[in-house]
Design a protein around this motif. Structure first.
Motif, PDB file in Angstrom:
ATOM      1  N   GLN A 190      -4.274  12.914   1.584  1.00 13.59           N
ATOM      2  CA  GLN A 190      -3.158  12.100   1.114  1.00 13.59           C
ATOM      3  C   GLN A 190      -1.868  12.900   1.038  1.00 13.59           C
ATOM      4  OE1 GLN A 190      -4.843  10.839  -2.597  1.00 13.59           O
ATOM      5  NE2 GLN A 190      -5.730   8.967  -1.745  1.00 13.59           N
ATOM      6  N   GLN A 225      -9.471   3.792  -8.624  1.00 11.94           N
ATOM      7  CA  GLN A 225     -10.919   3.635  -8.482  1.00 11.94           C
ATOM      8  C   GLN A 225     -11.648   4.889  -8.962  1.00 11.94           C
ATOM      9  OE1 GLN A 225     -12.187   2.894  -4.467  1.00 11.94           O
ATOM     10  NE2 GLN A 225     -14.264   2.343  -5.059  1.00 11.94           N
ATOM     11  N   GLY A 264      -4.370   3.130  -5.355  1.00 16.62           N
ATOM     12  CA  GLY A 264      -5.616   2.380  -5.453  1.00 16.62           C
ATOM     13  C   GLY A 264      -6.840   3.270  -5.476  1.00 16.62           C
ATOM     14  N   SER A 265      -6.862   4.299  -4.617  1.00 20.43           N
ATOM     15  CA  SER A 265      -8.043   5.167  -4.561  1.00 20.43           C
ATOM     16  C   SER A 265      -8.180   5.985  -5.837  1.00 20.43           C
ATOM     17  CB  SER A 265      -7.970   6.087  -3.336  1.00 20.43           C
ATOM     18  OG  SER A 265      -6.841   6.931  -3.395  1.00 20.43           O
ATOM     19  N   TRP A 266      -7.063   6.417  -6.416  1.00 23.14           N
ATOM     20  CA  TRP A 266      -7.153   7.189  -7.653  1.00 23.14           C
ATOM     21  C   TRP A 266      -7.458   6.299  -8.855  1.00 23.14           C
ATOM     22  CZ3 TRP A 266      -8.302  11.974  -7.940  1.00 23.14           C
ATOM     23  CH2 TRP A 266      -7.951  12.848  -6.911  1.00 23.14           C
ATOM     24  N   TRP A 304       1.549   9.438  -7.935  1.00 21.06           N
ATOM     25  CA  TRP A 304       1.800   8.612  -6.760  1.00 21.06           C
ATOM     26  C   TRP A 304       2.707   7.425  -7.084  1.00 21.06           C
ATOM     27  CZ3 TRP A 304       0.983  10.046  -1.939  1.00 21.06           C
ATOM     28  CH2 TRP A 304       0.104  11.112  -1.712  1.00 21.06           C
ATOM     29  N   GLN A 312      -9.945  13.868  -0.333  1.00 21.77           N
ATOM     30  CA  GLN A 312      -9.032  12.730  -0.362  1.00 21.77           C
ATOM     31  C   GLN A 312      -7.626  13.189  -0.715  1.00 21.77           C
ATOM     32  OE1 GLN A 312     -10.040   9.005  -2.700  1.00 21.77           O
ATOM     33  NE2 GLN A 312      -8.532   9.887  -4.078  1.00 21.77           N
ATOM     34  N   ALA A 332       1.034   3.943  -1.287  1.00 24.34           N
ATOM     35  CA  ALA A 332       0.363   2.862  -2.010  1.00 24.34           C
ATOM     36  C   ALA A 332      -1.160   2.982  -2.018  1.00 24.34           C
ATOM     37  CB  ALA A 332       0.802   1.513  -1.439  1.00 24.34           C
ATOM     38  N   PRO A 333      -1.824   3.292  -0.877  1.00 22.04           N
ATOM     39  CA  PRO A 333      -3.286   3.398  -0.919  1.00 22.04           C
ATOM     40  C   PRO A 333      -3.787   4.476  -1.867  1.00 22.04           C
ATOM     41  CG  PRO A 333      -2.516   3.201   1.341  1.00 22.04           C
ATOM     42  CD  PRO A 333      -1.299   3.425   0.496  1.00 22.04           C
ATOM     43  N   ALA A 334      -2.993   5.531  -2.044  1.00 23.51           N
ATOM     44  CA  ALA A 334      -3.414   6.614  -2.936  1.00 23.51           C
ATOM     45  C   ALA A 334      -3.527   6.126  -4.373  1.00 23.51           C
ATOM     46  CB  ALA A 334      -2.442   7.781  -2.838  1.00 23.51           C
ATOM     47  N   THR A 353       5.220   2.918   1.390  1.00 23.51           N
ATOM     48  CA  THR A 353       4.034   2.216   1.881  1.00 23.51           C
ATOM     49  C   THR A 353       2.858   3.168   2.038  1.00 23.51           C
ATOM     50  OG1 THR A 353       5.433   0.624   3.056  1.00 23.51           O
ATOM     51  CG2 THR A 353       3.135   0.791   3.755  1.00 23.51           C
ATOM     52  N   GLY A 354       3.139   4.375   2.522  1.00 28.68           N
ATOM     53  CA  GLY A 354       2.080   5.352   2.728  1.00 28.68           C
ATOM     54  C   GLY A 354       1.462   5.843   1.433  1.00 28.68           C
TER      55      GLY A 354
END
Length: 336
Positions: A209, A262, A258-260, A317, A205, A254-256, A251-252
């Motif tokens: 990323q 989690q 959330g995943s970290w 991030w 991951q 942002a998902p990182a 924007t790119g």
């Protein structure tokens, strides 16, 4: 010495003349199928010998197959070393003397000896240790109904590999010997595998990323540099493009976050779980719980490290996103 001979043989093979007689090549493949150090090479040579394509397959073996088999063998050897190291990390000489002694011998041994250990040596040593425990009877005598219930409860609440090990130990038809094996080895092995699975997933991951955000960042920096050197007529439009590029970085990223976050929750929950297992093990007088203390403490430490790493990644991030947004705002034309 055998390795040196095989290395020279490999060098000679790579320099075989194209006009070599098929019979000479076939003789060499027969030799490799029988005597090559690595099983992967022996297997590839045997496949070439048995191929219905005949001489074409033999020549292909020297052109491509041997090199590919060597690469596979080297990867196999790395994995064998990893497995031996894992065995030593999850067994104690007090409770698994045969396993530890054979693993230490494999650790000091040759590549072929480590391969043989992974293939069958570990299982044989494990069976000997289990037979010794069964014959001794102390571990079985120390086993209680509460211990059996505890293992059954692990089928629901821990990592996937520990769940599988607990499910197997309490399957229909399982014996007390299976429960004892769980306490003495399977629990620690499952814990180690769960940690490795988590880290491998996090590593993959992380690489994806970072690669993605590096690309977006390069594009944004190039757009910003172009905007800074643009003439007055084009400057506003190019500043807007650069601002958009930095917006894509934000924007790119942002998902990182959330995943970290989690990942942090998972690692924190596992650290808490293994802390409880350690406390439970310390509170027991049964000899079956003593091996658990070391493995539970090691698992708790591992998961705490993973929690810290996940926290650091969340901070990284968030900082990256904040900096990208700041640049976006600086570059965005007032009229835009």
């Amino acid at each position: 010495m055998a390795t040196d001979n095989l290395a020279r043989l490999g060098s000679a093979m790579r320099n075989l003349p194209s006009q070599a007689e098929p019979s000479e090549l076939r003789d060499l493949v027969v030799y490799l199928a029988q005597r090559a150090t690595y099983e992967a090479v022996r297997s590839a040579a045997m496949i070439a010998l048995q191929s219905p394509r005949g001489d074409e397959a033999i020549r292909e073996f020297f052109a491509v197959g041997w090199g590919q088999a060597q690469e596979r063998a080297q990867l196999d050897q790395q994995m064998h070393r990893h497995i031996v190291a894992r065995v030593l990390a999850t067994h104690s000489p007090e409770y698994s003397p045969q396993v530890v002694a054979s693993a230490r011998a494999a650790e000091r041994g040759t590549d072929a000896e480590r391969a043989e250990y992974v293939r069958s040596g570990f299982r044989v040593a494990q069976e000997r240790d289990q037979a010794t425990r069964d014959a001794d009877g102390q571990a079985a005598a120390a086993l209680r109904d509460a211990d059996r219930c505890y293992v059954r409860g692990l089928r629901e609440v821990t990592g996937a590999q520990v769940r599988l090990a607990a499910t197997y130990a309490t399957r229909e038809g399982a014996t007390d010997s299976d429960i004892i094996q769980f306490f003495h080895f399977s629990w620690a092995s499952g814990a180690r595998l769960d940690t490795e699975d988590f880290r491998l997933t996090a590593e993959a991951q992380e690489v994806r990323q970072v690669a993605a955000i590096e690309r977006l960042t390069r594009e944004a920096r190039a757009a910003q540099k172009a905007a800074e050197s643009a003439g007055d007529a084009a400057k506003e439009a190019m500043r807007r493009q650069a601002a958009d590029a930095w917006g894509r970085v934000a924007t790119g990223g942002a998902p990182a976050v959330g995943s970290w976050q989690q990942a942090q929750q998972v690692a924190d929950a596992q650290a808490s779980f293994w802390g409880q297992v350690y406390r439970d093990a310390v509170a027991q007088s049964s000899m079956n719980w003593r091996p658990v203390m070391k493995s539970a403490n090691a698992a708790r430490t591992d998961w705490r490290q993973d929690t810290l790493h996940a926290q650091q990644q969340v901070s990284f991030w968030r900082k990256l996103i904040a900096e990208a947004k700041e640049r976006e705002e600086q570059l965005r034309p007032v009229s835009g």
